[in-house]
Design an enzyme around this catalytic site. Structure first.
Site, PDB file in Angstrom:
ATOM      1  N   ARG A  11       3.527  14.354  -7.001  1.00 43.24           N
ATOM      2  CA  ARG A  11       3.582  13.585  -8.244  1.00 43.24           C
ATOM      3  C   ARG A  11       2.257  13.701  -8.993  1.00 43.24           C
ATOM      4  O   ARG A  11       1.209  13.925  -8.380  1.00 43.24           O
ATOM      5  CB  ARG A  11       3.851  12.110  -7.959  1.00 43.24           C
ATOM      6  CG  ARG A  11       4.998  11.869  -7.012  1.00 43.24           C
ATOM      7  CD  ARG A  11       5.507  10.460  -7.108  1.00 43.24           C
ATOM      8  NE  ARG A  11       4.651   9.452  -6.526  1.00 43.24           N
ATOM      9  CZ  ARG A  11       5.045   8.187  -6.339  1.00 43.24           C
ATOM     10  NH1 ARG A  11       6.247   7.811  -6.715  1.00 43.24           N
ATOM     11  NH2 ARG A  11       4.238   7.310  -5.799  1.00 43.24           N
ATOM     12  N   ASP A  54       4.623  -4.003  -7.180  1.00 41.85           N
ATOM     13  CA  ASP A  54       3.969  -2.823  -6.601  1.00 41.85           C
ATOM     14  C   ASP A  54       4.526  -1.542  -7.215  1.00 41.85           C
ATOM     15  O   ASP A  54       3.978  -0.460  -6.997  1.00 41.85           O
ATOM     16  CB  ASP A  54       4.130  -2.798  -5.074  1.00 41.85           C
ATOM     17  CG  ASP A  54       5.585  -2.946  -4.646  1.00 41.85           C
ATOM     18  OD1 ASP A  54       6.219  -3.932  -5.047  1.00 41.85           O
ATOM     19  OD2 ASP A  54       6.085  -2.060  -3.929  1.00 41.85           O
ATOM     20  N   GLY A 104       6.628   7.053   6.797  1.00 39.86           N
ATOM     21  CA  GLY A 104       5.808   7.787   5.824  1.00 39.86           C
ATOM     22  C   GLY A 104       6.483   9.017   5.241  1.00 39.86           C
ATOM     23  O   GLY A 104       5.867   9.790   4.511  1.00 39.86           O
ATOM     24  N   LYS A 133       4.260  12.512  -2.071  1.00 42.09           N
ATOM     25  CA  LYS A 133       5.096  11.412  -1.589  1.00 42.09           C
ATOM     26  C   LYS A 133       5.969  11.958  -0.468  1.00 42.09           C
ATOM     27  O   LYS A 133       6.712  12.916  -0.680  1.00 42.09           O
ATOM     28  CB  LYS A 133       5.963  10.862  -2.727  1.00 42.09           C
ATOM     29  CG  LYS A 133       6.866   9.698  -2.285  1.00 42.09           C
ATOM     30  CD  LYS A 133       7.447   9.001  -3.493  1.00 42.09           C
ATOM     31  CE  LYS A 133       8.454   7.924  -3.110  1.00 42.09           C
ATOM     32  NZ  LYS A 133       9.000   7.261  -4.296  1.00 42.09           N
ATOM     33  N   GLY A 163       0.813  -1.224   0.000  1.00 46.96           N
ATOM     34  CA  GLY A 163       0.000   0.000   0.000  1.00 46.96           C
ATOM     35  C   GLY A 163       0.837   1.260   0.000  1.00 46.96           C
ATOM     36  O   GLY A 163       2.059   1.220   0.103  1.00 46.96           O
TER      37      GLY A 163
HETATM   38  P1  AMP Z   1       9.325   0.783  -2.673  1.00 51.76           P
HETATM   39  O1  AMP Z   1       9.763  -0.570  -3.122  1.00 51.76           O
HETATM   40  O2  AMP Z   1      10.428   1.698  -2.280  1.00 51.76           O
HETATM   41  O3  AMP Z   1       8.416   1.422  -3.672  1.00 51.76           O
HETATM   42  O4  AMP Z   1       8.472   0.597  -1.321  1.00 51.76           O
HETATM   43  C1  AMP Z   1       7.799  -0.568  -0.979  1.00 51.76           C
HETATM   44  C2  AMP Z   1       6.739  -0.299   0.039  1.00 51.76           C
HETATM   45  O5  AMP Z   1       7.272   0.325   1.198  1.00 51.76           O
HETATM   46  C3  AMP Z   1       5.608   0.604  -0.443  1.00 51.76           C
HETATM   47  O6  AMP Z   1       4.415   0.126   0.090  1.00 51.76           O
HETATM   48  C4  AMP Z   1       5.965   1.940   0.158  1.00 51.76           C
HETATM   49  O7  AMP Z   1       4.842   2.748   0.358  1.00 51.76           O
HETATM   50  C5  AMP Z   1       6.592   1.535   1.471  1.00 51.76           C
HETATM   51  N1  AMP Z   1       7.548   2.529   1.975  1.00 51.76           N
HETATM   52  C6  AMP Z   1       8.752   2.854   1.475  1.00 51.76           C
HETATM   53  N2  AMP Z   1       9.321   3.822   2.215  1.00 51.76           N
HETATM   54  C7  AMP Z   1       8.462   4.125   3.207  1.00 51.76           C
HETATM   55  C8  AMP Z   1       8.469   5.038   4.298  1.00 51.76           C
HETATM   56  N3  AMP Z   1       9.490   5.859   4.536  1.00 51.76           N
HETATM   57  N4  AMP Z   1       7.392   5.059   5.094  1.00 51.76           N
HETATM   58  C9  AMP Z   1       6.344   4.249   4.900  1.00 51.76           C
HETATM   59  N5  AMP Z   1       6.278   3.362   3.902  1.00 51.76           N
HETATM   60  C10 AMP Z   1       7.316   3.291   3.063  1.00 51.76           C
HETATM   61 MG    MG Z   2       6.898   1.716  -4.433  1.00 43.57          MG
END
Ligand code: AMP
Ligand code: MG
Length: 521
Positions: free
Chosen positions: A192, A269, A135, A122, A100
């Site tokens: 974005r 994702d 987040g 973001k 998510g």
């Molecule tokens: P990514 O592969 O970097 O796109 O991230 C994979 C998952 O981790 C996605 O669901 C992102 O929303 C979540 N995510 C990455 N960085 C953060 C963060 N700093 N805080 C919360 N969720 C994160």
């Molecule tokens: Mg991602």
């Protein structure tokens, strides 16, 4: 600010009934309502003005308090209901369950000139999907995402866009290389923009839970809004949807290969259902041409997402999308046929793409060999991909091998170290290429124009982004603007900016941020 807001995702699809940000599994819903976290001292650092005007924003809007507040998370547009999407995904080859929007918040959708645009922040704080993270996003990754999204757009690569880059004024704790050295960094937010941020993972999550009702709702919504050309109904519509996504995904990846872009985290994702490049994390640009290269240090061991593997991973990811859509069709063969098609299409598109990079129009016997042997010698002589192809466009029919080799000499990282056996291979290749263009009907000028339209002169080299980040960290944002302007015309000569048409400097070879990146951002 007079925006034509027309929300659809949060109006037409089922919402999570719980309204707090508690982190949890969300079922039977496509999204959860959340509000951006208020930044303590927001400062807009850069706005992509052209994109703003595509959204119907006027120059004076960009100076308004409302605009600045909305793009940094300080205010919400009146009459809107921000939310984070629920999706799952396969990460590095394994099903990861619910992921998510852990740090993305969709603000609103607007329609301008018949085009639907979703705005998304973001790094604007925790959401229902933040799992164990905060987040937030840091300045370095936000500069990279902002500049690269726009650079990709101007390169002609299908991509999500970035309207604005802001500092939040808050500090964010990050362990940049996952080696136990955490440090505070400046927090930032990018705003974005894309017609939709729906990913393969949005479908996968429902399929994994056997929730065919929500799966169908999401698929119908996607077709209705984003694939209006699909006139079929029922099962045939979903097959057609899948086919279209396959085509678009392949097209996107072929553009990546053309410009030397390595995404770095092609998890499902991070695959847009619209075939847009999405989630600019540990991405990088090939400097020395090397199909085995990946910028992502987290993936150093297996190199799953290396440059040369991107088309194959595209297929793998599409097979996961096929499994997710299967319950709507229940005919395995239909999906398998489409996936089989990808393989032959890939071979053809790759050839076509390479032919265009070489300035060749009609394929003749021997061209496969020309491409294959080029791939081999580019690697063994550590050759800068961008400079090589750009310089190749200056070849003329009258060149002899010596002239030709002089023209590309700049592309070699260590020209003096090229051993004789490799040099011989280069000469042999150049001889073939020169005779090929001599036989070609098109004039030198025509060929050069064709090549310069597909071989960019300027890309966002990893060290260039890092220079902009280092300056921004010290409060100087001028390089962000300079690079943004440069990368708006990547195929133009821009002689005044020639210093950016240069190989990566040696200091950047092993520097963090330039050749080594992680998902920590
Ligand atoms: P990514 O592969 O970097 O796109 O991230 C994979 C998952 O981790 C996605 O669901 C992102 O929303 C979540 N995510 C990455 N960085 C953060 C963060 N700093 N805080 C919360 N969720 C994160
Ligand atoms: Mg991602």
């Amino acid at each position: 600010m007079n925006l034509n807001i027309q929300d659809s995702f949060n109006k037409e699809l089922p919402a999570d009934s719980i309204r707090d940000k508690s982190r949890r599994q969300v079922t039977e819903a496509c999204f959860s309502y959340v509000t951006p976290r208020e930044p303590s001292n927001p400062q807009v650092l850069h706005v992509a003005a052209d994109l703003a005007s595509s959204l119907g924003l006027l120059d004076q809007d960009l100076e308004s308090d409302m605009f600045r507040s909305v793009v940094s998370g300080a205010a919400v547009l009146p009459g809107t209901a921000p939310y984070s999407m629920c999706y799952g995904g396969h990460q590095f080859g394994h099903w990861a369950g619910q992921l998510g929007d852990g740090r993305a918040i969709n603000l609103a959708e607007l329609v301008h000139d018949n085009q639907r645009w979703a705005l998304q922040l973001k790094g604007a704080g925790e959401t229902t999907y933040s799992r164990t993270a905060d987040g937030l996003a840091v300045l370095r990754s936000s500069v990279r995402e902002h500049l690269c999204s726009e650079a990709m757009f101007y390169l002609g690569v299908p991509t999500t866009r970035s309207l604005a880059l802001s500092l939040t004024g808050d500090e964010v704790l990050r362990d940049m290389l996952y080696n136990g050295n955490s440090a505070y960094e400046k927090g930032a937010v990018v705003c974005r923009v894309a017609p939709s941020f729906v990913r393969f993972g949005n479908f996968e999550i429902f399929a994994s839970r056997g929730d065919t009702v929500r799966l169908k709702e999401l698929a119908d919504y996607t077709v209705r809004h984003f694939f209006p050309e699909i006139k079929l109904t029922g099962k045939e519509a979903y097959i057609e949807l899948f086919k279209t996504v396959v085509d678009r995904t392949l097209d996107m990846i072929m553009h990546w290969q053309r410009v030397g872009f390595v995404h770095g985290v092609m998890n499902t994702d991070n695959m847009s259902i619209l075939g847009l490049t999405i989630d600019f994390g540990p991405y990088g640009w090939l400097e020395g041409y090397d199909p085995n290269w990946t910028p992502n240090t987290t993936d150093k061991q297996h190199r799953r997402y290396r440059y040369g593997n991107q088309p194959a991973i595209g297929l793998w990811n599409l097979s996961k999308l096929a499994s997710a859509l299967y319950p709507l069709v229940e005919e395995r063969q239909a999906f398998e046929d489409v996936l089989e098609d990808y393989k032959s299409q890939y071979v053809n598109s790759y050839k076509k793409m390479m032919m265009s990079k070489l300035g060749l129009v009609e394929q003749v016997k021997g061209d496969d060999q020309l491409i294959e042997s080029l791939n081999e010698i580019l690697v063994v002589s550590e050759t800068d991909m961008t400079i090589f192809f750009r310089r190749l466009s200056s070849m003329v029919k009258n060149d002899n091998i010596g002239d030709a080799m002089n023209k590309i000499n700049d592309a070699f990282y260590k020209p003096d170290d090229i051993v004789d056996s490799v040099l011989e291979k280069w000469h042999a290749w150049m001889k073939l290429y020169l005779s090929r263009i001599q036989d070609n009907a098109s004039s030198d000028q025509e060929r050069s124009a064709l090549m310069n339209a597909v071989n960019p002169k300027y890309v966002l080299r990893n060290y260039m982004a890092q220079l902009a980040i280092d300056a921004a960290d010290n409060g100087d944002y001028s390089l962000i603007s300079e690079l943004y302007e440069l990368l708006k015309k990547p195929y133009d000569e821009q002689m005044e900016a020639d210093k950016w048409f240069a190989k990566r400097p040696e200091w950047a070879r092993h520097k963090v941020g330039c050749s080594m990146l992680s998902c920590s951002s």
